[in-house]
Enzyme design. Structure first.
Site, PDB file in Angstrom:
ATOM      1  N   GLU A  75      -6.793  13.854  -5.078  1.00  0.00           N
ATOM      2  CA  GLU A  75      -7.391  12.602  -4.609  1.00  0.00           C
ATOM      3  C   GLU A  75      -6.583  11.377  -5.055  1.00  0.00           C
ATOM      4  O   GLU A  75      -7.101  10.260  -5.078  1.00  0.00           O
ATOM      5  CB  GLU A  75      -8.842  12.480  -5.106  1.00  0.00           C
ATOM      6  CG  GLU A  75      -9.720  13.682  -4.847  1.00  0.00           C
ATOM      7  CD  GLU A  75     -10.025  13.929  -3.375  1.00  0.00           C
ATOM      8  OE1 GLU A  75      -9.325  13.355  -2.511  1.00  0.00           O
ATOM      9  OE2 GLU A  75     -10.951  14.699  -3.082  1.00  0.00           O
ATOM     10  N   HIS A  94     -14.150   9.274  -9.874  1.00  0.00           N
ATOM     11  CA  HIS A  94     -14.731   9.883  -8.671  1.00  0.00           C
ATOM     12  C   HIS A  94     -15.546  11.091  -9.106  1.00  0.00           C
ATOM     13  O   HIS A  94     -15.036  11.978  -9.800  1.00  0.00           O
ATOM     14  CB  HIS A  94     -13.619  10.297  -7.714  1.00  0.00           C
ATOM     15  CG  HIS A  94     -14.049  11.203  -6.600  1.00  0.00           C
ATOM     16  ND1 HIS A  94     -15.202  11.016  -5.869  1.00  0.00           N
ATOM     17  CD2 HIS A  94     -13.466  12.322  -6.083  1.00  0.00           C
ATOM     18  CE1 HIS A  94     -15.311  11.962  -4.962  1.00  0.00           C
ATOM     19  NE2 HIS A  94     -14.269  12.771  -5.078  1.00  0.00           N
ATOM     20  N   TYR A 121     -29.465  -3.898 -11.761  1.00  0.00           N
ATOM     21  CA  TYR A 121     -28.307  -3.370 -12.473  1.00  0.00           C
ATOM     22  C   TYR A 121     -27.239  -2.818 -11.544  1.00  0.00           C
ATOM     23  O   TYR A 121     -26.042  -2.977 -11.796  1.00  0.00           O
ATOM     24  CB  TYR A 121     -28.761  -2.331 -13.496  1.00  0.00           C
ATOM     25  CG  TYR A 121     -29.781  -2.923 -14.433  1.00  0.00           C
ATOM     26  CD1 TYR A 121     -29.397  -3.823 -15.419  1.00  0.00           C
ATOM     27  CD2 TYR A 121     -31.132  -2.650 -14.276  1.00  0.00           C
ATOM     28  CE1 TYR A 121     -30.329  -4.416 -16.246  1.00  0.00           C
ATOM     29  CE2 TYR A 121     -32.074  -3.242 -15.101  1.00  0.00           C
ATOM     30  CZ  TYR A 121     -31.670  -4.120 -16.083  1.00  0.00           C
ATOM     31  OH  TYR A 121     -32.603  -4.719 -16.877  1.00  0.00           O
ATOM     32  N   HIS A 161     -19.642  13.876   0.070  1.00  0.00           N
ATOM     33  CA  HIS A 161     -18.581  14.170  -0.894  1.00  0.00           C
ATOM     34  C   HIS A 161     -18.898  13.587  -2.266  1.00  0.00           C
ATOM     35  O   HIS A 161     -19.135  14.330  -3.208  1.00  0.00           O
ATOM     36  CB  HIS A 161     -17.260  13.627  -0.335  1.00  0.00           C
ATOM     37  CG  HIS A 161     -16.057  13.982  -1.125  1.00  0.00           C
ATOM     38  ND1 HIS A 161     -14.778  13.925  -0.604  1.00  0.00           N
ATOM     39  CD2 HIS A 161     -15.899  14.371  -2.407  1.00  0.00           C
ATOM     40  CE1 HIS A 161     -13.903  14.285  -1.526  1.00  0.00           C
ATOM     41  NE2 HIS A 161     -14.555  14.550  -2.640  1.00  0.00           N
TER      42      HIS A 161
END
Length: 216
Positions: A75, A94, A121, A161
């Site tokens: 990635e 990630h 938040y 994902h």
């Protein structure tokens, strides 16, 4: 201990903490950080967040050439896209966190502002989160999609994902991605119920007081 050695240890400790608490699993997830010389430290491909070795993190120089460690995560295009388009990015994380992935599989009211405004938040730590379409893992098109945002987002959600978040430090990036997952969990728990969201005035107040990026 040198600054780079401390950074290596910190990345592995943060990753292990995320793994122990079930925020990613198996060999999923990847993390990177900017070194003092402008290079990067990156988690290797096919490794578990629960068992990262500081000495084996992939090391890149400031020109993007790998100069040490194991082969990096596939990635890398995602990580590079954030470093290249967002000034001040010091780390990218990630995850394949369960609730955020589940929420990404349901219809989105506004893909460009995907995360519901449930608590202050998430807005304070993430700003707007853009839902990107599904891409095959490792597809360089994911990086192109992030570049297409022009640096306006610190966080994106890859459909089916997982989330990707940039921060000024590894700690900030990890705190923010945890906030994203917690908000997604709330959204899943309350889905279909008449939950009270923050209204436009409350969001505008947070954006103004905290100087949050909130570009369309």
């Amino acid at each position: 201990m040198s600054a780079e050695a401390r950074l290596r240890e910190s990345l592995c400790e943060l990753a292990a903490s995320l793994f122990r608490r079930g925020l990613t699993h198996g060999s999923t997830g990847n993390i990177s950080a900017r070194c003092e010389d402008g290079g990067l430290l990156v988690s290797p491909t096919g490794t578990s967040f629960g068992r990262l070795d500081p000495a084996r993190l992939a090391r890149f120089d400031a020109s993007g050439r790998q100069i040490g460690g194991d082969p990096p995560t596939k990635e890398m295009p995602l990580h590079r896209a954030f470093y290249d388009t967002r000034d001040g990015t010091g780390a990218v994380v990630h995850l394949h966190s369960c609730h955020s992935v589940a929420l990404s599989m349901l219809p989105a009211e506004d893909p460009d502002n995907w995360l519901p405004p449930m608590t202050p938040y998430a807005i304070m730590q993430l700003g707007k989160v853009t839902l990107l379409p599904y891409f095959r893992p490792g597809d360089a098109a994911m990086g192109d999609a992030v570049r297409g945002l022009g640096g306006k987002r610190a966080a994106v959600m890859l459909a089916n994902h997982g989330p990707v978040v940039a921060g000024r430090t590894p700690e900030a990036a990890c705190n923010a991605v945890e906030e994203l997952e917690a908000t997604a969990r709330l959204a899943m728990m309350l889905r279909g119920l008449p939950a009270r969201m923050l209204d436009a005035a409350q969001i505008a107040d947070l954006v103004r007081i905290n100087k949050i990026e909130w570009e369309d």
